[in-house]
Design an enzyme around this catalytic site. Structure first.
Site, mmCIF file in Angstrom:
data_model
loop_
_atom_site.group_PDB
_atom_site.id
_atom_site.type_symbol
_atom_site.label_atom_id
_atom_site.label_comp_id
_atom_site.label_asym_id
_atom_site.label_seq_id
_atom_site.Cartn_x
_atom_site.Cartn_y
_atom_site.Cartn_z
ATOM 1 N N TRP A 179 -84.171 15.334 -15.401
ATOM 2 C CA TRP A 179 -83.337 15.517 -14.315
ATOM 3 C C TRP A 179 -83.344 16.627 -13.113
ATOM 4 O O TRP A 179 -83.488 16.484 -12.152
ATOM 5 C CB TRP A 179 -81.801 15.180 -14.826
ATOM 6 N N ASP A 185 -81.941 8.587 -14.770
ATOM 7 C CA ASP A 185 -81.076 9.271 -15.564
ATOM 8 C C ASP A 185 -79.801 9.717 -14.878
ATOM 9 O O ASP A 185 -78.886 10.179 -15.698
ATOM 10 C CB ASP A 185 -81.757 10.349 -16.600
ATOM 11 N N ASP A 186 -79.633 9.808 -13.545
ATOM 12 C CA ASP A 186 -78.825 10.196 -12.947
ATOM 13 C C ASP A 186 -77.336 9.338 -12.910
ATOM 14 O O ASP A 186 -77.439 8.132 -12.564
ATOM 15 C CB ASP A 186 -79.061 10.437 -11.481
ATOM 16 N N PHE A 187 -76.450 9.804 -13.155
ATOM 17 C CA PHE A 187 -75.185 8.965 -13.211
ATOM 18 C C PHE A 187 -74.704 8.243 -12.087
ATOM 19 O O PHE A 187 -74.568 7.235 -11.880
ATOM 20 C CB PHE A 187 -73.898 9.607 -13.925
ATOM 21 N N TRP A 219 -76.459 7.142 -4.113
ATOM 22 C CA TRP A 219 -75.501 8.327 -4.214
ATOM 23 C C TRP A 219 -74.263 8.037 -3.259
ATOM 24 O O TRP A 219 -72.906 8.264 -3.771
ATOM 25 C CB TRP A 219 -75.951 9.705 -3.954
#
Length: 211
Positions: free
Chosen positions: A136, A155-157, A197
């Site tokens: 990440w 993998d980024d929330f 995002w």
């Protein structure tokens, strides 16, 4: 300054993203070009702490350096451990910063010119062995430092939450499933991530219904 208009037109053809792209408008992703060494040290500082706390620690580190600009790796290596700890870095962050500095001096962490010439996966393979650096972290460097257009940080929330919101799903997808679903966004997956995002940011502002 990147012109992401081609990416936006492609993403507008993806049904799941079309309303989001229309609502947000032009992509404002603007990479901040800096040496990978500096970007990685800054990333380590920001791990698991509030942004203001991380910037305060970095400012203390910068203040230790008598010259202009970010402290170079040889300067950081020469610092006593107590000086790094005095900036507010934890023991694990100090070890990671020292390792990044050492690997920068040895050439494992490439200079900016070399990094710009290396393929994404070559950089991932080269930087993953560094202490405290995961995939990440390298992906964030690729997007926000080197401006790579086709990085898909599953993998980024925030990316996973953004996908959940735009698709109306009850739960976030696992990274492997989201990796497969990112294929229609190629070669602009970084821009798709940026829009997701923004979707996650919108979701934070939505107040839950009163019960």
């Amino acid at each position: 300054m990147h012109d992401w208009s081609i990416a936006e037109r492609k993403l507008l053809r993806v049904p799941a993203l079309r309303p989001l792209v229309k609502r947000i408008g032009p992509c404002a992703l603007t990479p901040l070009t800096r040496p990978p060494y500096e970007a990685l040290v800054r990333a380590i500082a920001h791990q698991q702490v509030h942004g203001r706390a991380a910037e305060a620690m970095l400012n203390r580190l910068i203040a230790l350096h008598p010259g202009e600009g970010f402290p170079p790796p040889d300067f950081v290596l020469a610092l006593p451990l107590e000086a790094l700890r005095g900036c507010g870095f934890s023991g694990s962050k100090c070890a990671a910063i020292q390792d990044i500095a050492a690997k920068s001096v040895s050439g494992q962490v490439p200079a900016l010119d070399e990094a710009l010439s290396l393929p994404d996966e070559a950089l991932v393979e080269r930087l993953l062995p560094l202490r405290g650096v995961g995939r990440w972290t390298v992906e964030m460097l690729l997007i926000f430092t080197l401006g790579r257009p086709d990085v898909w940080p599953v993998d980024d929330f925030g990316v996973r939450e953004g996908w959940r919101l735009v698709t109306g799903a009850e739960a976030q997808l696992k990274p492997r499933a989201l990796m497969e679903l990112g294929a229609p966004f190629r070669p602009w997956r970084s821009v798709a991530a940026w829009y997701l995002w923004r979707a996650a940011d919108e979701g934070k502002k939505v107040k839950p219904l009163a019960v």
